[in-house]
Design an enzyme around this catalytic site. Structure first.
Site, short mmCIF file in Angstrom:
data_model
loop_
_atom_site.label_atom_id
_atom_site.label_comp_id
_atom_site.label_asym_id
_atom_site.label_seq_id
_atom_site.Cartn_x
_atom_site.Cartn_y
_atom_site.Cartn_z
N GLN A 1 0.83 -1.20 0.00
CA GLN A 1 0.00 0.00 0.00
C GLN A 1 0.87 1.26 0.00
OE1 GLN A 1 -3.95 1.12 2.27
NE2 GLN A 1 -2.25 1.30 3.70
N HIS B 1 -3.50 4.26 -1.20
CA HIS B 1 -4.31 4.65 -0.04
C HIS B 1 -4.98 5.99 -0.37
CE1 HIS B 1 -6.00 4.82 3.80
NE2 HIS B 1 -5.00 4.33 4.52
N HIS C 1 -9.41 7.61 4.38
CA HIS C 1 -9.02 7.97 5.75
C HIS C 1 -8.37 9.35 5.86
CE1 HIS C 1 -8.95 3.42 6.88
NE2 HIS C 1 -10.14 3.86 6.49
N TYR D 1 -6.09 10.86 3.89
CA TYR D 1 -4.75 11.09 3.37
C TYR D 1 -4.84 11.89 2.07
CZ TYR D 1 -3.26 7.82 6.98
OH TYR D 1 -3.02 7.22 8.19
#
Length: 294
Positions: free
Chosen positions: A103, A171, A174, A176
Site C-alpha cells: 500500500q 491509499h 481515511h 490522506y
C-alpha cells in the site's frame, strides 16, 4: 461436481487476470512495526495463514512526510537499493500462493506536528487536534510538487514490481492526500485540481494513468482504497464516491478496498483502539496496534 466452500472460492481480477486463490483478505494496516528477518521466517504468519490476498500497511513515498514512524519508506532519494530491500519481504508474502499488493501512501496534512510542522496538502486547511495528536499548518501543493508526487508514486510502483509484487494499492481514504484532493471540505483550490468533482478527482486519476503507462493494468494490479464517504459534514459523499469509483475502474483500477472516515471523523475505528490496548497479546509485545485500517 465437488462443492467449494464460499471462502475457498477463487476470484479472478477483471483487468489483470490474476487469480486470488480464496476470499481471505489481509487488509492494509498501519501498525508502525515494519520489520523483516530472513533468519526468522516464522514472522511470515500471514502467508502461512493461507490468505489469498495480502496487502501491507502504509508505505510512505516521501521520507519527510510520514503519518507516523516505524513504517517502511519508499523514497526516491533513499541511498539504499529499494528493490533488494523489499524483495525478501515480497517473497515471504507470496510464499504460500497469495497475491501481494503493498500500500502506497502520502499523508498530506495528516502528519503529526512532531514529525513535520509544515506538511503539504491539497490546500491550507489545517487538521485540528485529534487521535491524541496535533498537526502542523499545511501548505498547498504547487503544480511542480504535484508532478513530483505523481513521479514518486510511479517510481515506488516500479520498485515493487521489480521486487516481485503483483501490484500496488493506493491509499485514497481515511483523509490522506488523495482524499484531501477529493474532499470539498479540505480542497479549496481554484485551479484544475479543485472545485468540481472532476477536478478534485484529477490527482488520483492522473496517478493511476501514470502508473498504468509504465505498468499496464493487464499485467500489474492497480488497486485503490477509498472511503464510501467521509462521515463528516461537508466531506465527500457516498454519491460522489460512487462516481469516482466508476472513473477509476474505467482508468484501470482492478480492485477496490472500501472503508470510511478521516482522522477528524475516524468512522473505521469504533472501540477497537481500547479493545486492542487491553489485549494481553498487545501488552506482551510491548506496543499497541494503533489502527485497524489506517
Amino acid at each position: 461436481m465437488a462443492h467449494i466452500a464460499p471462502l475457498a472460492q477463487p476470484i479472478t481480477l477483471k483487468l489483470s487476470g490474476k487469480v486470488i486463490k480464496n476470499r481471505l483478505y489481509r487488509t492494509p494496516l498501519s501498525e508502525y512495526a515494519s520489520s523483516y528477518d530472513e533468519d526468522n521466517v516464522e514472522n511470515c504468519e500471514l502467508a502461512d495463514g493461507g490468505a489469498g490476498l495480502i496487502c501491507t500497511g502504509n508505505i510512505p513515498i516521501h521520507r519527510d512526510n510520514l503519518e507516523n514512524y516505524n513504517n517502511a519508506v519508499l523514497d526516491i532519494n533513499n541511498p539504499w537499493d529499494p528493490v533488494e530491500a523489499f524483495r525478501p519481504a515480497v517473497k515471504a508474502a507470496k510464499s504460500r500462493g497469495a497475491l501481494f499488493l503493498p500500500q502506497l501512501q502520502f499523508p498530506g496534512r495528516q502528519v503529526p506536528e512532531f514529525l513535520n510542522v509544515n506538511p503539504k496538502s491539497s490546500s491550507s486547511e489545517q487538521l485540528p487536534p485529534c487521535l491524541n495528536k496535533t498537526y502542523g499548518k499545511p501548505s498547498p501543493l504547487t503544480k511542480a510538487e504535484i508532478e513530483d508526487l505523481k513521479r514518486r508514486y510511479v517510481w515506488a510502483a516500479e520498485v515493487l514490481a521489480k521486487a516481485g509484487a503483483d501490484g500496488i494499492i493506493l491509499h485514497a481514504s481515511h483523509g490522506y492526500i488523495m482524499q484531501q484532493f477529493l474532499s470539498p471540505l479540505i480542497n479549496k483550490r481554484t485551479d484544475e485540481y479543485g472545485g468540481s468533482l472532476e477536478n478534485r478527482a484529477r490527482f488520483i486519476l492522473e496517478v493511476v494513468n501514470a502508473i498504468k503507462e509504465k505498468l499496464p493494468s493487464d499485467r500489474f494490479v492497480i488497486a485503490a482504497k477509498l472511503n464510501c464517504q467521509d462521515f463528516i459534514e461537508g466531506g465527500t459523499s457516498f454519491a460522489e464516491q460512487c462516481v469516482v469509483i466508476k472513473w477509476l475502474e474505467d482508468a484501470g483500477v482492478d480492485f477496490f478496498d472500501i472503508s470510511g472516515g478521516t482522522y477528524a471523523s475516524p468512522a473505521w475505528r469504533g472501540n477497537i483502539m481500547k479493545e486492542l490496548a487491553e489485549r494481553p497479546s498487545q501488552k506482551e509485545r510491548g506496543r499497541c496496534v494503533r489502527s485497524t485500517s489506517f
